[in-house]
Design an enzyme around this catalytic site. Sequence first.
Site, PDB file in Angstrom:
ATOM      1  N   HIS A 171      -1.124   1.299   7.531  1.00 36.87           N
ATOM      2  CA  HIS A 171      -1.705   1.344   6.199  1.00 36.87           C
ATOM      3  C   HIS A 171      -1.422   2.707   5.575  1.00 36.87           C
ATOM      4  O   HIS A 171      -1.401   3.725   6.281  1.00 36.87           O
ATOM      5  CB  HIS A 171      -3.211   1.106   6.308  1.00 36.87           C
ATOM      6  N   CYS A 207       0.830  -1.202   0.000  1.00 34.92           N
ATOM      7  CA  CYS A 207       0.000   0.000   0.000  1.00 34.92           C
ATOM      8  C   CYS A 207       0.868   1.258   0.000  1.00 34.92           C
ATOM      9  O   CYS A 207       0.477   2.287  -0.528  1.00 34.92           O
ATOM     10  CB  CYS A 207      -0.955  -0.005   1.177  1.00 34.92           C
TER      11      CYS A 207
END
Length: 1078
Positions: A444, A208
């Site tokens: 994330h 990510c």
Amino acid sequence: MTVVTPAPIDQPEDEEMLVPHSDLPENNHQPMEVVAQPETANNVENQPVEDPPSSRFTWRVDNFTRMNTKKYYSDVFVVGGYKWRVLIFPKGNNVDHLSMYLDVADSSSLPYGWSRHAQFSLGVINQIHNKYSVRKDTQHQFYERESDWGFPSFMPLSELYDPSRGYLVNDTLIVEAEVLVCTVFEYWTYDSKKETGYVGLKNQGATCYMNSLLQTLYHIPYFRKAVYHMPTTENDLPSQSIPLALQSLFYKLQYSDNSVVTKELTKSFGWDTYDSFMQHDVQELNRGTVVEGTIQKLFEGHHMNYIECINVDYKSTRRESFYDLQLDVKGCRDVYASFDKYVEVERLEGGNKYHAEQYGLQDAKKGVLFIDFPPVLQLQLKRFEYDFMQDTMVKINDRYEFQLQLDLDRENGKYLSPEADRSVRNLYTLHSVLVHSGGVHGGHYYAFVRPTLSDQWYKFDDERVTKEDIKRALEEQYGGEEETNPGFNNTLFKFTKYSNAYMLVYIRESDRDKIICNVDEKDIAEHLRERLKKEQEEKEHKKKEKAEAHLYTIIKVARDENLMEQIGKDIYFDLVDHDKVRGFRIQKQTPFNLFKEEVAKEFGIPVHFQRFWLWAKRQNHPNRPLTPKEETRSVGQLSEVSNRVHNAELKLFLEVELGLDSHPVAPPDKTKDDILLFFKLYDPEKEELRYVGRLFVKSTGKAAEILSKLNEMAGYAPEEEIDLYEEIKFEPNVMCEPIDKKFTFRACQLQDGDIVCFQKSTSFEGEHLRYDDVPSFLKYVHNRQVVHFRSLEKPKEEDFSLELSKLHTYDDVVERVARQLGLDDPSKLRLTPHNYYSQQPKPQPIKDRGVDHLTDMLVHYSQTSDILYYEVLDIPLPELQGLKTLKVAFHHATKEEVVIHTIRLPKQSTVGDVINDLKTKVFPRSEKIENINDQYWALRAEEVPEEEKNLGPNDRVIHVYHFTKDTAQNRMQIQNFGEPFFLVIHEGETLAEIKARVQKKLQVADEEFAKWKFAFISLGRPEYLQDSDIVSSRFQRRDVYGAWEPYLGLEHSDSSPKRSYAANQNRHTFEKPVKIYN
């Protein structure tokens, strides 16, 4: 997010770190990637839809403070037809907070592949004033590996257990859960392209970070155009060509309707960090291309480091380029405050004066000013820093604001150097905000981007792209703390926002039209368009095949030719590898007789000369021919009869009989008494096994009756004596039994499709043969293993290969390796296993007879390697294992050379035994040398000068290190170099006296030594000393060691030649010096 009850659950915030529960220690927690909230597509807004099922569950937990269990489950409740329960950790899940999760109650009994998506809130009710209840909400896609999700730090235990707060009344806690179950259809049918015009990038596992960066770069059109114009050819492979991989990725992002995979790019780059991408890989692909200079034109700026004397006319400057700027977050309110700090002037005075060549030591000011800024300004926010007190990296979640427009000409160009071009207007507009959600050990990443610099922002979160407003992209990414729920006594609940910006991308207004340019197909090379069009067609074809797979059956047809080609080469056991035979994709409804016509076209064998046999289910043998009735059925029906598994392959053997002219003839009639056997011939002298054909035999017949026929098939004389064996199985062990030629085939339990191996009868003359019969040869083949050996000194280079047996013992293996190396004593060999995942030698070698068999040497977790490393020792390994080996770098008192000695002693030896006259202030004399960590570091030893041998009671031995200060980007950082040494300091001794001794010890010329500065250094911070300072007063504490231990620093330029063994000496805290007294 913490809100006042009642809490809406349709707009969760992600500043709270959400994780599945774990019983691991806190520092092992890894923040998980939170599934983005599904958005309702525009085209379905006006369609009537049923509300998703939701329910509120209230749980009274009595005797809460007296609970001794670590975790506690609620009763099961049902929402949306699914069973749920709440899980709490009354004393916290390794944190000082109440931990609370929503759990799928029946996860262990659900079928493989289950999943469900739910939005939910969890709350602790305030029983005095309901409005002060604590409630947090989120959403999650629950599945087998993540069957619970929630909040490790729901609320502080100190607040919960405080009776005045109202959360515990009569020792009862009231927990409330509200769950709204969304259908999978609602979540997974969101179409990013349809809703936003953009597509996302698939997360391939911890990618990510890269995905958010790639989306940002892609949405800088000038950069995308430059990528398209890089020269590539149709012969390049994306996985091996950085330019082609980037072109391919950008093309798919521009024209694909679905999220894009980045595997080709990661293979071509071999990178996973922004730093290596921008500073290395992009520059590499930029060199020697027609877009040379594009990266520099877009991203490169320049600043000037200067030191200017105050009292004399002297100034030193150094011009440096940058691709991004590292801005401080801690202690800075916003971007402007960071720039102010960046150009802040440092005064060099007192003990920290600047040596200005002919002017000597002078008061001076030092700083950084910008010569020019790039069109695309990338600002890295320093959200992560090293905390000396905690001795670990920490994330800075402080509030930090950034502007939509950034004016770097503010206050009359305070950031600009005198040589800067003032005609360039440095007014910037925010283009992208890259966000990190989570803690220092993981989390994330996603990005907010406005591709055309319009008012519309988009959130790129891996595969999912959503429209967002400016508040979401800016204010909610400032970080800091959320203050909500005013409690009693005017106190506030404060919750840290774990989601915050870590990188900003600005575009200069004057370059806006050039950078936000039009990019269309004419910018893309023809061969690239053709390649990607072909890829898309193949993808569509595979997609169609997959969608229609239930309508087709794959039929694998094996023939004698396949057996002849494979047996003894690709395979030794069984008859054929079906992956290497001709396959036919046939519609299930096709009559089998029609399929036979397809076979006739393919192989040139008329339909009436074909006979097909079904392959056995568990053995790799044909076990019976198809009946005429079966051949009238459809292909699909036959597949079900054969496999009883939907969509399984139909495996067939095509029997073709050849006449005298080698042309196909009709197959012979087969009665119930006829058995089809397959024959392999083994040659013990050549150690070869090959397929020689098949025969029909009568079940009542005997093997002796077909010997002459077998001799003919083998090319032997008719009367040659041969032995027969039945090949039965080979897993997990080989089973190959002799066949008694006097018994009938039925008595030998031979059936259709069985395999018979035969060879010339063994005699005493064959005793020299390694494998004189079929069973021994098959066992050898089953266990043989080719091992590639490498010298441990050259772990990347293959030295030689040996064919060994998996059953070989440790002694067998080292004996074979010793023979290969011409080594007389195999016990002087030491082997080290291979790490399958890192492709490096494992840290620990194999001990003498420490494993039973070769297989034990090659297994690494669930993977098997075929690599071993060897080293030749100067003494036998069993003897070496009883010794401890130490490397000691000896420093002479006056000479510069350093000699490294290897010392071996029994492990029970003490440090005092290392050298007879060894003494030390670092190790107690009684400490066992076995405890010394020598895996990565060599011991240092230095000769003690005469004047330092007789120490007084208040004398101290201190560390002395050479160092320089790294002032890049106006950041001061200590860099140690050269050889550190010990120095005795006497009580009351001044720096001037110590300097004289140091100069004499190091034999430094007066002119050079005059430039040196002396500093007391603690925790990486220098405090410069004056000649009159009493040095011993700074070194009073005697209980500080390792990373905390202060030392005397000598600041000067590093002009010494580098020694390879001293590569790790910057990290002085890990080195244990040893002093040797004469």
